[in-house]
Design a protein around this motif. Structure first.
Motif, PDB file in Angstrom:
ATOM      1  N   TYR A 248      31.849  29.476  18.144  1.00 37.19           N
ATOM      2  CA  TYR A 248      32.193  30.785  18.688  1.00 37.19           C
ATOM      3  C   TYR A 248      31.038  31.390  19.494  1.00 37.19           C
ATOM      4  CZ  TYR A 248      35.882  30.009  15.375  1.00 37.19           C
ATOM      5  OH  TYR A 248      36.931  29.441  14.692  1.00 37.19           O
ATOM      6  N   ARG A 250      30.518  30.892  22.691  1.00 39.02           N
ATOM      7  CA  ARG A 250      30.988  31.356  24.005  1.00 39.02           C
ATOM      8  C   ARG A 250      31.485  32.796  23.958  1.00 39.02           C
ATOM      9  NH1 ARG A 250      34.259  28.372  28.852  1.00 39.02           N
ATOM     10  NH2 ARG A 250      34.557  30.244  30.101  1.00 39.02           N
ATOM     11  N   LEU A 253      28.430  34.965  24.021  1.00 37.07           N
ATOM     12  CA  LEU A 253      27.782  35.054  25.336  1.00 37.07           C
ATOM     13  C   LEU A 253      28.609  35.892  26.317  1.00 37.07           C
ATOM     14  CD1 LEU A 253      26.557  31.363  25.688  1.00 37.07           C
ATOM     15  CD2 LEU A 253      25.172  33.371  25.130  1.00 37.07           C
ATOM     16  N   GLU A 254      29.935  35.868  26.162  1.00 34.10           N
ATOM     17  CA  GLU A 254      30.798  36.659  27.041  1.00 34.10           C
ATOM     18  C   GLU A 254      30.770  38.141  26.670  1.00 34.10           C
ATOM     19  OE1 GLU A 254      34.299  33.423  28.186  1.00 34.10           O
ATOM     20  OE2 GLU A 254      34.518  34.687  26.410  1.00 34.10           O
ATOM     21  N   THR A 261      30.924  32.888  33.769  1.00 35.49           N
ATOM     22  CA  THR A 261      31.277  31.522  33.375  1.00 35.49           C
ATOM     23  C   THR A 261      30.212  30.531  33.809  1.00 35.49           C
ATOM     24  OG1 THR A 261      33.633  32.051  33.570  1.00 35.49           O
ATOM     25  CG2 THR A 261      33.021  29.714  33.575  1.00 35.49           C
ATOM     26  N   ILE A 264      27.216  30.820  31.506  1.00 30.96           N
ATOM     27  CA  ILE A 264      27.544  30.256  30.192  1.00 30.96           C
ATOM     28  C   ILE A 264      27.436  28.734  30.240  1.00 30.96           C
ATOM     29  CG2 ILE A 264      29.418  29.861  28.542  1.00 30.96           C
ATOM     30  CD1 ILE A 264      30.350  32.713  29.098  1.00 30.96           C
ATOM     31  N   ALA A 265      27.960  28.135  31.304  1.00 32.99           N
ATOM     32  CA  ALA A 265      27.866  26.682  31.465  1.00 32.99           C
ATOM     33  C   ALA A 265      26.410  26.248  31.536  1.00 32.99           C
ATOM     34  CB  ALA A 265      28.614  26.248  32.727  1.00 32.99           C
ATOM     35  N   LEU A 268      24.912  26.415  28.020  1.00 33.12           N
ATOM     36  CA  LEU A 268      25.363  25.293  27.192  1.00 33.12           C
ATOM     37  C   LEU A 268      24.720  23.986  27.644  1.00 33.12           C
ATOM     38  CD1 LEU A 268      29.152  26.171  26.770  1.00 33.12           C
ATOM     39  CD2 LEU A 268      27.256  26.604  25.197  1.00 33.12           C
TER      40      LEU A 268
END
Length: 403
Positions: A248, A250, A253-254, A261, A264-265, A268
């Motif tokens: 969880y 993501r 981070l959102e 996006t 976030i990529a 990761l």
């Protein structure tokens, strides 16, 4: 490699206090690399659906939620297989077993690639679950025989490097291949990876005659050992905490860091690259001092998750500590199995089964509890649980008996 060399490796696997060899021979390197190639092929196939669910669901006429059960099929079958695999293989040559597992992975991926009905896809994924769990159940014992027990951490670091690389590459490459050639081609590509791994195993693994015949009674006897219990508990606590939070991350981070996006990529990706580095560091540290290695792994994960909870709204801090978390996660698949094996130097295959079962249970519990916590407490809740369980693992490492 000759049978005499294999026999020497088997004897070395029983002595965790033996001095590690100054250097591995080329045959040893090639054998370990063949195991790493197998882990990359199997885990790539395991994580592939993450990038294929939408076109897969559309083509087979099921919802995306239903399509997601291909992951459940792999994990659930794998949990049962891990407990029984080392009993069912009896006294079969371990090289033969490993090559056969790669052959099963090829067949399973081909079946998934050509499945015209959803149940055929599930059947193929179930076969992959058998291959995955049986491979990991044997992995520590085989690596110990290849490199000597005192270098098991280093050997497992190389094998689990395939996991880190697959975690980074499989979802993204699967999505790209799916866009270019279709999801069936992506599934077929994993069959090709398994075929390459099988070839490397056939060429470079030495003959590995069975040194014991495992039984369910032996499994229960091993569970009664205090050091084995502590090793399993460490896996359950640290990996439950990790998956409760990381699944969880993501939403965190959102909603907390407010990343786009693309960022976030990137975050990761930093996590994944750090995990590769953690693999190497974990192997060296595990061979030097397993208690310290376990404590450092747990402490880094706890610090990372705590920093995110407290200061994760700041982009730089979120990126930095997510990367540190990746480093700790990269150490875990090396340190935790090595730690468990210290309690069973005379039964490494059975210990491998217990290791895989512990990981599968932890993944399941972590995802379920994390889902409940995020719904109840919001995006910082699962990370707080990660902190608590990682700190508990750190305490366990401090209290754990010395080798």
């Amino acid at each position: 490699m000759t049978d005499t060399t294999t026999s020497e490796l088997e004897e070395a696997a029983l002595d965790f206090d033996a001095a590690p060899p100054a250097a591995w021979s080329m045959t040893t390197w090639l054998a370990v690399i063949s195991m790493a190639a197998t882990s990359f092929a199997l885990v790539s196939a395991e994580f592939l659906p993450a990038g294929l669910l939408t076109p897969l669901a559309r083509d087979l006429g099921v919802s995306e939620g239903t399509a997601g059960q291909v992951v459940t099929a792999t994990a659930s079958v794998g949990a049962v297989t891990a407990l029984l695999s080392n009993v069912l293989i009896g006294r079969l040559n371990r090289k033969t077993v490993l090559v056969s597992l790669s052959a099963l992975a090829i067949a399973s991926n081909v079946l998934a690639a050509f499945a015209t009905e959803f149940w055929l896809l599930l059947l193929g994924r179930a076969g992959l679950g058998i291959a995955l769990s049986a491979f990991w159940a044997l992995s520590v014992a085989v690596v110990a025989r290849l490199v000597g027990a005192s270098a098991t951490g280093r050997g497992m670091a190389i094998v689990t490097l395939g996991v880190s690389l697959a975690t980074i590459a499989a979802p993204s490459m699967g999505a790209l291949i799916s866009d270019w050639l279709g999801w069936r081609s992506a599934m077929a590509a994993t069959a090709g990876l398994a075929a390459l791994a099988m070839l490397l195993q056939a060429l470079f693994l030495p003959t590995l005659r069975a040194t014991t015949s495992n039984s369910l009674g032996g499994v229960w006897q091993l569970v009664r050992r205090r050091r084995v219990q502590l090793g399993m508990l460490a896996i359950l606590m640290l990996m439950t905490g990790h998956f409760a939070g990381s699944v969880y991350v993501r939403p965190f981070l959102e909603q907390v860091t407010h990343l786009s996006t693309g960022l976030i990529a990137l975050t990761l990706l930093g996590f994944g690259i750090a995990a590769v580095v953690g693999n190497v560091a974990g192997g060296r540290m595990a061979d030097a001092n397993i208690r310290v290695a376990l404590g450092v792994t747990a402490a880094l994960m706890a610090i990372s998750a705590l920093a995110l909870v407290l200061w994760g709204a700041q982009v730089v801090i979120a990126f930095g500590f997510a990367t540190l978390w990746g480093f700790a996660f990269g150490m875990a698949p090396v340190v935790l199995p090595t730690n468990l094996s210290r309690g069973a130097p005379d039964a490494l295959e059975t210990a491998g089964s217990l290791m895989v079962v512990s990981f599968q249970v932890a993944i399941t519990i972590g995802a379920v509890i994390g889902g409940y916590v995020v719904d109840t407490l919001g995006p910082t809740g699962p990370l707080s649980l990660t902190v608590l369980l990682a700190l508990s693992t750190l305490l366990l490492a401090v209290l754990q008996p010395r080798d």
